[in-house]
Design an enzyme around this catalytic site. Structure first.
Site, PDB file in Angstrom:
ATOM      1  N   GLU A   1       0.823  -1.213   0.000  1.00 57.08           N
ATOM      2  CA  GLU A   1       0.000   0.000   0.000  1.00 57.08           C
ATOM      3  C   GLU A   1       0.856   1.262   0.000  1.00 57.08           C
ATOM      4  OE1 GLU A   1      -3.126   0.193  -0.418  1.00 57.08           O
ATOM      5  OE2 GLU A   1      -4.015  -1.712   0.186  1.00 57.08           O
TER       6      GLU A   1
ATOM      7  N   ARG B   1       0.911   3.854  -3.171  1.00 57.84           N
ATOM      8  CA  ARG B   1       0.315   5.163  -2.904  1.00 57.84           C
ATOM      9  C   ARG B   1       1.363   6.233  -2.672  1.00 57.84           C
ATOM     10  NH1 ARG B   1      -5.498   4.248  -0.131  1.00 57.84           N
ATOM     11  NH2 ARG B   1      -5.626   2.010  -0.397  1.00 57.84           N
TER      12      ARG B   1
ATOM     13  N   ASP C   1      -5.216  -9.702  -8.506  1.00 53.86           N
ATOM     14  CA  ASP C   1      -5.368  -8.764  -9.626  1.00 53.86           C
ATOM     15  C   ASP C   1      -4.096  -8.181 -10.222  1.00 53.86           C
ATOM     16  OD1 ASP C   1      -4.966  -7.332  -7.273  1.00 53.86           O
ATOM     17  OD2 ASP C   1      -6.809  -6.173  -7.407  1.00 53.86           O
TER      18      ASP C   1
ATOM     19  N   GLU D   1     -11.660   1.184 -10.560  1.00 51.46           N
ATOM     20  CA  GLU D   1     -11.183   0.254 -11.595  1.00 51.46           C
ATOM     21  C   GLU D   1     -11.925   0.348 -12.926  1.00 51.46           C
ATOM     22  OE1 GLU D   1     -11.606  -0.528  -8.426  1.00 51.46           O
ATOM     23  OE2 GLU D   1      -9.489  -0.761  -7.875  1.00 51.46           O
TER      24      GLU D   1
END
Ligand SMILES: *[C@@H]1O[C@H](CO)[C@@H](O)[C@H](O)[C@H]1NC(C)=O
Ligand SMILES: *[C@@H]1O[C@H](CO)[C@@H](O)[C@H](O)[C@H]1NC(C)=O
Length: 599
Positions: free
Chosen positions: A227, A231, A359, A501
């Site tokens: 993360e 980010r 993903d 998405e």
């Protein structure tokens, strides 16, 4: 061979030497005498004129001849010791000059990096391809009504964040308070490049000031490697490349360095959690495994950090993970969603999915291949195999209207679960990007089909907002049941977190095909966000997309609303399809564009 330090300045020096030499040609003796009769002030003026002329000439040179200039400066830079005094003086003046050139806030900082890492000697042999200057683009703001509406949504969100959550991770727009996750001002860092691209110069300037003055990683607190990489590291690097402002590179380097302990495992597969202050790392609290997508979705950022800092260790550590996963046994290219950081092995019986925890493994196969100028074949091959495996095992159709979706495979028998996370909707854009870059054209067909289904997950809901997870009917309808639904939602999955998405995919579809339908679909969705998620102090995730009367606001505005959802909407409504050149930039998994390299 490559010396990151003072590269920009060195460029000018080599030119100056030549020019001054030319000036002295003829009768050197008398010229020198006259020269020393000039006052210091007069000499400075001459220096200044010469330098200015050189700078102008330099900037007018075509870029390939610039390459050779900076080539030869390596030598002139090293020769500094025996350089005559006047040469040094010129150098000092150039340095002063260059210092004044940079530093403008807001829109148009175009400064070359002079990055000099303090820790660890750079080992010449290990440096990858040469460092690249920031691209430093300028943007002029919204150019039509739809883009303007998106900017207004951004400003509304920003205003609430600034007032009630400034410096904290996420805004809670209903209780007018904040939520802390890593304590890194996530919303600010994640939103930097969006503001820059939207041309919001004064907002960008205040965010930049916060980064410079208040963003610190010297905090003893566990953060999630993945993360924070996508980010914070991604946001800082992207903003550095777009703006050319070195402060973002300095912060990125500090952060990257503190994330490195995560890789100190036997297998090289990183632990999920790192403490930035104590520089220690460990497995997640819930068990020994890391998520497959998490350990394979840090490579774009770590590679870029190496390329711009001149330190190869980041890229090497991250690339090693990809190489490790490459040689693990897979199921027709598909991977289980958990991997053990100590043994480096997949957890055999874990689910196979293009949703959560799977993903972006697939996304970064393609994107790493593109980031490195299509030079690393195994990435492309693993991606192609995975899509082939997807077509073979995961592609399913609803019985009623033949909507295509990607199922999950669970348990030792790999049973088909007709369930698709909204997260999977990213894949349409990735498939389109791959097909556009020369991969099989049937990937584009798959993309179109997935886009059609994802659009339906929005369109069938009364709020026109998609749920987090949809289930699909693959059984033949019972005799006489003409109204069998294609998809349904469980109560626990009916929330919408303002996720990006599908809008990301619409952006790629619009940019790569020019079909306006994709813009119109995005506009419909944007209006649904306006209608059902906008509150007085921002935008909130909601608990229920299935009812317009009872949306159950959840009082949370995630940072990806600003970094991705609104950015992709803004780019989707770019009629020129050129604001971000997809030949030059590759978006990381959090919507932060990073430059594409030649290798
Ligand atoms: C410039 O750099 C290139 C690539 O590193 C190298 O092949 C070439 O020999 C260099 N040219 C000079 C003049 O040093
Ligand atoms: C544009 O895209 C939509 C949705 O995929 C499709 O139905 C339509 O045929 C496309 N239009 C053109 C001109 O290709």
């Amino acid at each position: 061979m490559y010396a990151p330090k003072d590269l920009a300045n060195a460029d000018y020096i080599s030119l100056n030497i030549n020019d001054t030499a030319a000036f002295a040609r003829g009768s050197p003796q008398s010229l020198w005498r006259q020269w020393y009769q000039l006052s210091r002030f007069q000499r400075n003026i001459i220096y200044f004129v010469v330098i200015t002329v050189c700078l102008v000439v330099f900037y007018l040179l075509p870029s390939d001849s610039k390459g050779s200039v900076s080539n030869s400066t390596e030598t002139s830079h090293q020769k500094q010791h025996d350089a005559p005094k006047w040469e040094k003086l010129i150098e000092e003046l150039v340095v002063e000059n260059a210092d004044q050139g940079g530093g403008a806030g807001g829109g148009e900082v175009i400064e070359e990096p002079e990055f000099q890492p303090e820790v660890n000697q750079v080992d010449d042999d290990q440096i990858g391809p040469p460092q690249r200057k920031p691209i430093a683009v300028t943007f002029t703001g919204p150019s039509n009504q739809r883009q303007k509406a998106v900017v207004d949504a951004f400003l509304h969100s920003w205003k609430g964040y600034k007032r009630f959550a400034w410096g904290h991770d996420n805004l809670k727009p209903i209780s007018a308070s904040y939520q802390e996750w890593f304590g890194l001002g996530l919303t600010i860092v994640d939103a930097l490049d969006t503001m820059y691209i939207m041309g919001l110069n004064s907002e960008f300037a205040e965010a930049r000031a916060w980064v410079e003055e208040s963003l610190t990683f010297e905090v003893s607190r566990d953060v999630n490697l993945f993360e924070v990489t996508i980010r914070v590291l991604g946001g800082l690097l992207s903003t550095y490349h777009l703006s050319g402002d070195k402060i973002f590179l300095d912060k990125a380097f500090d952060l990257g360095d503190r994330l490195m302990p995560a890789f100190s495992t036997k297998s090289g597969v990183p632990y999920s959690d790192v403490n930035l202050g104590t520089r220690t790392a460990h497995s997640p609290k819930w068990g020994p495994d890391s998520s497959t997508s998490e350990v394979t979705t840090i490579q774009l950022e770590f590679r870029d950090l190496s390329r711009v800092s001149g330190q190869s260790k980041f890229e090497e550590a991250a690339a090693k993970v990809s190489e490790h996963v490459h040689q693990l046994k897979k199921f027709d290219g598909l991977v289980p969603i958990f991997i053990n950081a100590n043994t480096g092995a997949f957890r055999e019986l874990s689910t196979i999915s293009f949703g959560a925890r799977g993903d972006s493994y697939y996304e970064y196969l393609l994107k790493q291949w593109l980031q490195t100028g299509k030079t690393i074949d195994y990435l492309r091959d693993d991606y192609n195999t995975a899509i082939w495996g997807t077509q073979k095992h995961l592609v399913k159709y609803t019985a009623a209207n033949k909507y295509m979706f990607l199922a999950e495979l669970v348990g030792s028998n790999k049973d088909v679960k007709p369930k698709m996370d909204h997260l999977v909707c990213f894949l349409g854009g990735t498939l389109a990007l791959g097909a556009h870059n020369g991969l099989q054209s049937d990937h584009m067909k798959l993309a179109e089909e997935l886009v059609r289904t994802c659009y339906q997950t929005y369109a069938v809901q009364p709020t026109f907002l998609a749920p987090e997870i949809s289930y699909f009917n693959i059984q033949k309808p019972l005799e006489g049941d003409a109204n069998q639904l294609d998809m349904y939602v469980k109560a626990n999955d009916a929330h919408n977190l303002l996720r990006p998405e599908f809008l990301e995919t619409l952006f790629y579809m619009w940019y790569l095909t020019g079909n306006k339908t994709y813009q119109d679909w995005g506009w419909q969705i944007f209006q649904a966000f306006e209608k059902y998620t906008k509150v007085e102090h921002g935008y909130t995730s909601i608990g229920n997309v299935r009812s317009t009367q009872n949306t159950r606001p959840r009082d949370m505005m995630e940072s990806f609303w600003l970094s991705e959802t609104l950015k992709y909407l803004y780019l989707l409504f770019d009629d020129t399809r050129q604001l971000i050149d997809l030949k030059k930039w590759i978006f990381n998994s959090e919507g932060h564009p990073l430059p594409i390299y030649d290798s």
